[in-house]
Enzyme design. Structure first.
Site, PDB file in Angstrom:
ATOM      1  N   ALA A  62       0.854  -1.187   0.000  1.00 48.13           N
ATOM      2  CA  ALA A  62       0.000   0.000   0.000  1.00 48.13           C
ATOM      3  C   ALA A  62       0.887   1.233   0.000  1.00 48.13           C
ATOM      4  CB  ALA A  62      -0.878  -0.009   1.241  1.00 48.13           C
TER       5      ALA A  62
ATOM      6  N   GLY B 147       0.706  -5.109   0.564  1.00 42.50           N
ATOM      7  CA  GLY B 147      -0.346  -5.164  -0.444  1.00 42.50           C
ATOM      8  C   GLY B 147       0.153  -5.744  -1.766  1.00 42.50           C
TER       9      GLY B 147
ATOM     10  N   GLU C  76      -0.216  -9.322  -1.355  1.00 43.80           N
ATOM     11  CA  GLU C  76      -1.669  -9.576  -1.377  1.00 43.80           C
ATOM     12  C   GLU C  76      -2.227  -9.474  -2.796  1.00 43.80           C
ATOM     13  OE1 GLU C  76      -2.072  -6.595   1.773  1.00 43.80           O
ATOM     14  OE2 GLU C  76      -3.294  -8.055   2.843  1.00 43.80           O
TER      15      GLU C  76
ATOM     16  N   GLU D   8       3.691  -5.455   7.295  1.00 44.98           N
ATOM     17  CA  GLU D   8       2.825  -4.422   7.882  1.00 44.98           C
ATOM     18  C   GLU D   8       3.008  -4.265   9.387  1.00 44.98           C
ATOM     19  OE1 GLU D   8       1.856  -6.743   5.718  1.00 44.98           O
ATOM     20  OE2 GLU D   8       0.479  -5.921   4.229  1.00 44.98           O
TER      21      GLU D   8
HETATM   22  N1  CAA Z   1       4.550   3.332  -0.187  1.00 45.64           N
HETATM   23  C1  CAA Z   1       4.979   4.521  -0.637  1.00 45.64           C
HETATM   24  N2  CAA Z   1       6.222   4.739  -1.114  1.00 45.64           N
HETATM   25  C2  CAA Z   1       7.076   3.690  -1.124  1.00 45.64           C
HETATM   26  C3  CAA Z   1       6.696   2.412  -0.674  1.00 45.64           C
HETATM   27  C4  CAA Z   1       5.366   2.240  -0.187  1.00 45.64           C
HETATM   28  N3  CAA Z   1       4.904   1.072   0.225  1.00 45.64           N
HETATM   29  N4  CAA Z   1       7.760   1.580  -0.805  1.00 45.64           N
HETATM   30  C5  CAA Z   1       8.742   2.320  -1.339  1.00 45.64           C
HETATM   31  N5  CAA Z   1       8.340   3.598  -1.512  1.00 45.64           N
HETATM   32  C6  CAA Z   1       9.112   4.719  -2.041  1.00 45.64           C
HETATM   33  C7  CAA Z   1      10.148   5.212  -1.037  1.00 45.64           C
HETATM   34  O1  CAA Z   1       9.553   6.098  -0.103  1.00 45.64           O
HETATM   35  C8  CAA Z   1      11.146   5.877  -1.933  1.00 45.64           C
HETATM   36  O2  CAA Z   1      10.645   7.143  -2.304  1.00 45.64           O
HETATM   37  P1  CAA Z   1      11.678   8.397  -2.418  1.00 45.64           P
HETATM   38  O3  CAA Z   1      12.633   8.045  -3.519  1.00 45.64           O
HETATM   39  O4  CAA Z   1      10.767   9.541  -2.766  1.00 45.64           O
HETATM   40  O5  CAA Z   1      12.351   8.524  -1.090  1.00 45.64           O
HETATM   41  C9  CAA Z   1      11.113   5.002  -3.194  1.00 45.64           C
HETATM   42  O6  CAA Z   1       9.879   4.278  -3.153  1.00 45.64           O
HETATM   43  C10 CAA Z   1      12.232   4.001  -3.214  1.00 45.64           C
HETATM   44  O7  CAA Z   1      12.225   3.298  -1.981  1.00 45.64           O
HETATM   45  P2  CAA Z   1      13.587   2.812  -1.284  1.00 45.64           P
HETATM   46  O8  CAA Z   1      14.633   3.887  -1.379  1.00 45.64           O
HETATM   47  O9  CAA Z   1      13.227   2.345   0.094  1.00 45.64           O
HETATM   48  O10 CAA Z   1      13.977   1.609  -2.260  1.00 45.64           O
HETATM   49  P3  CAA Z   1      14.752   0.264  -1.931  1.00 45.64           P
HETATM   50  O11 CAA Z   1      14.885  -0.443  -3.241  1.00 45.64           O
HETATM   51  O12 CAA Z   1      15.991   0.543  -1.124  1.00 45.64           O
HETATM   52  O13 CAA Z   1      13.758  -0.555  -0.971  1.00 45.64           O
HETATM   53  C11 CAA Z   1      11.678  -1.607  -0.370  1.00 45.64           C
HETATM   54  C12 CAA Z   1      12.575  -1.053  -1.488  1.00 45.64           C
HETATM   55  C13 CAA Z   1      12.347  -2.758   0.344  1.00 45.64           C
HETATM   56  C14 CAA Z   1      10.396  -2.060  -1.046  1.00 45.64           C
HETATM   57  C15 CAA Z   1      11.422  -0.486   0.677  1.00 45.64           C
HETATM   58  O14 CAA Z   1      11.069   0.694   0.009  1.00 45.64           O
HETATM   59  C16 CAA Z   1      10.307  -0.836   1.638  1.00 45.64           C
HETATM   60  O15 CAA Z   1      10.551  -1.518   2.623  1.00 45.64           O
HETATM   61  N6  CAA Z   1       9.094  -0.320   1.382  1.00 45.64           N
HETATM   62  C17 CAA Z   1       7.949  -0.507   2.275  1.00 45.64           C
HETATM   63  C18 CAA Z   1       7.416  -1.922   2.255  1.00 45.64           C
HETATM   64  C19 CAA Z   1       6.237  -2.051   3.172  1.00 45.64           C
HETATM   65  O16 CAA Z   1       6.321  -1.820   4.365  1.00 45.64           O
HETATM   66  N7  CAA Z   1       5.078  -2.444   2.611  1.00 45.64           N
HETATM   67  C20 CAA Z   1       3.846  -2.587   3.339  1.00 45.64           C
HETATM   68  C21 CAA Z   1       2.991  -1.377   3.135  1.00 45.64           C
HETATM   69  S1  CAA Z   1       1.505  -1.415   4.125  1.00 45.64           S
HETATM   70  C22 CAA Z   1       0.411  -2.397   3.256  1.00 45.64           C
HETATM   71  O17 CAA Z   1       0.734  -2.914   2.195  1.00 45.64           O
HETATM   72  C23 CAA Z   1      -0.967  -2.529   3.855  1.00 45.64           C
HETATM   73  C24 CAA Z   1      -1.843  -3.519   3.151  1.00 45.64           C
HETATM   74  O18 CAA Z   1      -1.880  -4.682   3.495  1.00 45.64           O
HETATM   75  C25 CAA Z   1      -2.724  -3.136   2.033  1.00 45.64           C
END
Ligand code: CAA
Length: 259
Positions: free
Chosen positions: A67, A110, A113, A133
């Protein structure tokens, strides 16, 4: 084909539509608009007889990072209650034709998912799946707790959801989350080929089969077997059944028409 902001929609093969998530800078984070665009595309595909299977991918690098965390952070309790996203997820879940997910890179939160909304997942051998999450003080909100435990079983699902630990592609394969692994450069192509294979089958039989298979998650064995018999009976009224059986006996290739 309509223009979208967050996805690319194209024809990948005969009767096969491909949806590619297209927010590379945000690692394909599933903002509301992206989910809406997928739901609308699938709604249109559901009623288009020319489309028989869908490939869903995030492209070569990442499937989806979950998400959109910025959007989540902006929601208060009222916002969560009135959120439009569960409605879009429901529409994706109800799509009646097969969806093949091609997963490269991360499928997190997500993203994992969304992959589980597909009927078959093809993954790159270096793909990673996770439900992180818990690290955000929440839990999977798009069916993750229910679909993951059905796919991989209790111990692994608990580990992924409670500890937020990711699993690698090999574990995803052996646990049953994923159907097949390929080298990264072949994932989308393999998903397209599988979708094309399915699209060449009799569409009414495919649709009934998908429906009855998924009902196994909702019903007991007896009720599920009755649904199977019902679907088997319904197909007796189709021209494609006649064609399939005749073609076999006449030693020729069947020509299915979707009737
Ligand atoms: N939402 C919004 N922005 C995100 C994102 C997310 N889930 N994941 C990554 N981004 C953005 C980052 O903020 C970053 O933006 P900026 O360049 O503007 O700073 C850009 O994407 C690149 O991210 P990283 O620098 O972190 O890239 P990376 O390759 O080093 O790491 C990653 C990638 C491991 C996916 C890491 O970004 C990460 O851990 N993201 C979050 C994952 C997460 O927690 N997902 C669960 C979300 S909650 C959910 O999904 C609820 C549900 O069940 C529906």
């Amino acid at each position: 084909m309509a223009d979208f902001e967050d996805i690319v929609v194209e024809h990948a093969a005969d009767h096969v539509l491909q949806i590619t998530l297209n927010r590379p800078k945000a690692r394909n984070a599933l903002r509301t608009n992206l989910l809406r665009e997928i739901a609308e595309t699938l709604d249109a595909a559901a009623s288009d007889d020319a489309l028989r299977a869908v490939v869903l991918t995030g492209g070569e690098k990442v499937f989806a990072a979950g998400a959109d965390i910025g959007e989540l952070a902006a929601l208060d309790l009222k916002g969560v209650v009135e959120d439009a996203r569960p409605g879009y997820w429901q529409r994706i879940a109800e799509f009646p034709k097969p969806i093949i997910a091609a997963v490269n890179g991360y499928a997190l939160g997500g993203g994992c998912e969304l992959a589980m909304h597909a009927d078959i997942i093809i993954a790159a051998d270096d793909a990673q799946f996770g439900q992180p999450e818990i690290n955000l003080g929440i839990l999977p909100g798009a069916g993750g707790t229910q679909r993951l435990i059905r796919a991989v079983g209790k111990p692994l699902a608990m580990k992924m959801v409670l500890a937020g630990e990711w699993i690698d592609a090999r574990t995803a394969l052996t646990s049953g989350l994923v159907a097949e692994l390929t080298p990264r450069e072949a994932t989308i192509e393999r998903a397209q080929a599988l979708a094309a294979t399915i699209a060449a089958k009799p569409p009414m039989a495919v649709r009934q089969a998908k429906d009855v298979l998924l009902k196994a998650f909702d019903t007991g064995l007896g009720a599920g077997l009755r649904l199977e018999r019902q679907a088997f009976t319904i197909l007796a009224a189709t021209e494609d059944r006649q064609e399939g059986l005749s073609a076999f006996m006449e030693k020729r290739k069947p020509e299915f028409k979707g009737r």
